[in-house]
Design a protein around this motif. Structure first.
Motif, PDB file in Angstrom:
ATOM      1  N   MET A 129       0.816  -1.211   0.000  1.00  0.00           N
ATOM      2  CA  MET A 129       0.000   0.000   0.000  1.00  0.00           C
ATOM      3  C   MET A 129       0.853   1.266   0.000  1.00  0.00           C
ATOM      4  N   ASP A 130       1.933   1.226   0.793  1.00  0.00           N
ATOM      5  CA  ASP A 130       2.720   2.440   0.994  1.00  0.00           C
ATOM      6  C   ASP A 130       3.983   2.503   0.144  1.00  0.00           C
ATOM      7  N   GLY A 131       4.339   1.434  -0.536  1.00  0.00           N
ATOM      8  CA  GLY A 131       5.559   1.420  -1.312  1.00  0.00           C
ATOM      9  C   GLY A 131       6.757   1.047  -0.454  1.00  0.00           C
ATOM     10  N   GLU A 132       7.920   1.005  -1.087  1.00  0.00           N
ATOM     11  CA  GLU A 132       9.125   0.634  -0.363  1.00  0.00           C
ATOM     12  C   GLU A 132       9.486   1.716   0.656  1.00  0.00           C
ATOM     13  N   TRP A 133       9.729   1.284   1.878  1.00  0.00           N
ATOM     14  CA  TRP A 133      10.068   2.248   2.940  1.00  0.00           C
ATOM     15  C   TRP A 133      11.508   2.707   2.793  1.00  0.00           C
ATOM     16  N   GLU A 134      11.725   4.038   2.955  1.00  0.00           N
ATOM     17  CA  GLU A 134      13.058   4.618   2.920  1.00  0.00           C
ATOM     18  C   GLU A 134      13.226   5.495   4.147  1.00  0.00           C
ATOM     19  N   PRO A 135      14.351   5.349   4.813  1.00  0.00           N
ATOM     20  CA  PRO A 135      14.573   6.181   6.002  1.00  0.00           C
ATOM     21  C   PRO A 135      14.680   7.658   5.618  1.00  0.00           C
ATOM     22  N   PRO A 136      14.294   8.553   6.513  1.00  0.00           N
ATOM     23  CA  PRO A 136      14.425   9.992   6.222  1.00  0.00           C
ATOM     24  C   PRO A 136      15.893  10.391   6.150  1.00  0.00           C
ATOM     25  N   MET A 137      16.154  11.479   5.429  1.00  0.00           N
ATOM     26  CA  MET A 137      17.521  11.963   5.239  1.00  0.00           C
ATOM     27  C   MET A 137      17.863  12.985   6.319  1.00  0.00           C
ATOM     28  N   ILE A 138      19.120  12.987   6.737  1.00  0.00           N
ATOM     29  CA  ILE A 138      19.622  13.948   7.716  1.00  0.00           C
ATOM     30  C   ILE A 138      20.937  14.526   7.195  1.00  0.00           C
ATOM     31  N   PRO A 139      21.339  15.716   7.689  1.00  0.00           N
ATOM     32  CA  PRO A 139      22.617  16.286   7.248  1.00  0.00           C
ATOM     33  C   PRO A 139      23.784  15.363   7.574  1.00  0.00           C
ATOM     34  N   ASN A 140      24.691  15.248   6.639  1.00  0.00           N
ATOM     35  CA  ASN A 140      25.858  14.392   6.804  1.00  0.00           C
ATOM     36  C   ASN A 140      26.925  15.142   7.607  1.00  0.00           C
ATOM     37  N   PRO A 141      27.279  14.675   8.786  1.00  0.00           N
ATOM     38  CA  PRO A 141      28.311  15.381   9.584  1.00  0.00           C
ATOM     39  C   PRO A 141      29.683  15.385   8.921  1.00  0.00           C
ATOM     40  N   ASP A 142      29.908  14.482   7.961  1.00  0.00           N
ATOM     41  CA  ASP A 142      31.205  14.421   7.287  1.00  0.00           C
ATOM     42  C   ASP A 142      31.253  15.246   6.000  1.00  0.00           C
ATOM     43  N   PHE A 143      30.123  15.898   5.677  1.00  0.00           N
ATOM     44  CA  PHE A 143      30.083  16.689   4.439  1.00  0.00           C
ATOM     45  C   PHE A 143      30.938  17.939   4.596  1.00  0.00           C
ATOM     46  N   LYS A 144      31.822  18.206   3.648  1.00  0.00           N
ATOM     47  CA  LYS A 144      32.750  19.334   3.737  1.00  0.00           C
ATOM     48  C   LYS A 144      32.475  20.418   2.701  1.00  0.00           C
ATOM     49  N   GLY A 145      31.469  20.229   1.867  1.00  0.00           N
ATOM     50  CA  GLY A 145      31.161  21.219   0.857  1.00  0.00           C
ATOM     51  C   GLY A 145      32.058  21.106  -0.358  1.00  0.00           C
TER      52      GLY A 145
END
Length: 412
Positions: free
Chosen positions: A255-271
């Motif tokens: 009914m709801d489709g494949e479940w995907e966890p919500p996204m959060i900011p990556n602490p290792d992202f450096k831009g």
């Protein structure tokens, strides 16, 4: 008072002053014979003679006041025509926005002597316009607009005007050496050169059209360090799935489709990676375009000069009326104007301020008493409601008492 002042000026050694025009409205309604209302529109606002709601001297502070809201005003007075060639031109008057003006003009205009006073309106050509203009929070300036060769030019400097409810003295001095000075309350607030502070003439210098920046001119002060390399582990996604998120127990994939966890900011992202900067060995500095004399520029030593001054006017618009104009003076002597200001505005400004402060204090007390009275009346109304509610409850109890006795009798 004016005669005494003229005598004072003679003793003080400034008797050579020439007064072209003065108006203090000291002779009652006789001012109406000297001032002409334009007939260009049928609904111009009317001026009335008054010292206003507060003043320093009831008689000396009488001036003409705008009386109708949301109106144009067009009133003017004529005097013997003159030219200011070779002489100072000094224009001075007082303005009181006692209505706490929100939007409207408080300026005067000087017209040529041949202007038709019955037809003056917003587009009538004038020599100069001077005085305060207020509209909202953004416009609170002293206008100095000068007509040069048929075009009106605004001063390029921002000259602040007074925006309170008291009377203020405005003075403009234009000199034969092409300099000017603006004073508010007999104190200089701006000065300069006519040619520099208005766009009357083309610029003296222009960029040389035959010269352009060399193609090999390097004006970058720093450059990328070619030896600096991006680390191999630099690239990381900006957002990642939340590792702590759990699929809900009632999640139905059909009914709801494949479940995907919500996204959060990556602490290792450096831009975005950028190489570090180093000094540019080929840097030559900022390139400056060479200038040449402007062939279209021609000096004019007579910008200051007006040949046939003969009419002063109040041609303005006001949303909220109540402005009082007084103590008009046109002369060739700035010292005379300064002393005239001291003998008029200077003598009544402090008593006027004191009267205004007293009125404000009384008004604050009155409003506080009214607020207190309203609170007391509200408390009384609340007490009355409580008493009525208590009386109603007692009546209900009395009605229920006989019923209880009848019930006891039946049970026996």
């Amino acid at each position: 008072m004016l005669l005494l002042f003229l005598l004072f000026c003679s003793v003080a050694g400034i008797a050579q002053s020439t007064v072209y025009f003065t108006e203090q409205f000291a002779d009652g309604d006789a001012w109406e014979s000297r001032w002409v209302e334009s007939k260009h529109k049928s609904d111009y606002g009317k001026f009335k003679l008054t010292a206003g709601k507060f003043y320093g001297d009831l008689e000396k502070d009488k001036g003409i006041q705008t009386s109708k809201d949301a109106r144009f005003y067009a009133l003017s007075a004529r005097f013997e025509p003159f030219s200011n060639e070779g002489k100072n031109l000094v224009i001075q008057f007082t303005v009181k926005h006692e209505q706490k003006i929100d939007c409207g003009g408080g300026y005067i205009k000087l017209f040529p002597a041949d202007v038709d006073q019955d037809a003056i309106h917003g587009e009538s050509e004038y020599y100069l316009m001077f005085g305060p203009d207020i509209c909202g929070y953004s416009t609170k300036k002293v206008h100095v607009i000068i007509n040069y060769k048929g075009k009106n030019h605004l001063v390029k400097k921002d000259i602040k005007c007074k925006d309170d409810e008291l009377t203020h003295l405005y003075t403009l001095i234009v000199k034969p050496d092409q300099t000017y000075e603006v004073k508010v309350d007999n104190a200089k607030v701006e000065s300069g050169n006519l040619e520099d502070d208005w766009d009357f003439l083309p610029p003296k210098k222009i960029k040389d059209p035959e010269v352009s920046k060399p193609e090999d001119w390097d004006d970058r002060e720093t450059i990328d360090d070619v030896d600096d390399k991006k680390p191999e582990d630099w690239d990381k996604p900006e957002n990642i799935p939340d590792p702590d998120a759990k699929k809900p127990e009632d999640w139905d994939e059909e009914m709801d489709g494949e479940w995907e966890p919500p996204m959060i900011p990556n602490p290792d992202f450096k831009g975005e990676w950028k190489p570090k900067q180093i000094k540019n060995p080929n840097y030559k500095g900022a390139w400056v375009h060479p200038e040449i004399d402007n062939p279209e520029y021609a000096p004019d030593i007579n910008i200051y000069k007006f040949e046939n001054i003969g009419v002063i006017g109040l041609d303005l618009w006001q949303v909220k009326s109540g402005t009082i104009f007084d103590n008009f003076l046109i002369t060739d002597d700035e010292k005379y104007a300064e002393e005239f200001g001291k003998e008029t505005w200077g003598k009544t400004k402090d008593p006027e301020k004191k009267m205004k402060e007293t009125q404000d204090e009384e008004e604050s007390k009155r409003m506080a008493e009214e607020a207190k009275k309203k609170d007391e009346e509200a408390d009384e109304d609340e007490d009355d409601d409580d008493e009525e509610e208590d009386e109603g409850e007692e009546e209900d109890e009395e009605e229920e008492a006989p019923k209880d006795k009848t019930k006891e009798k039946d049970e026996l």
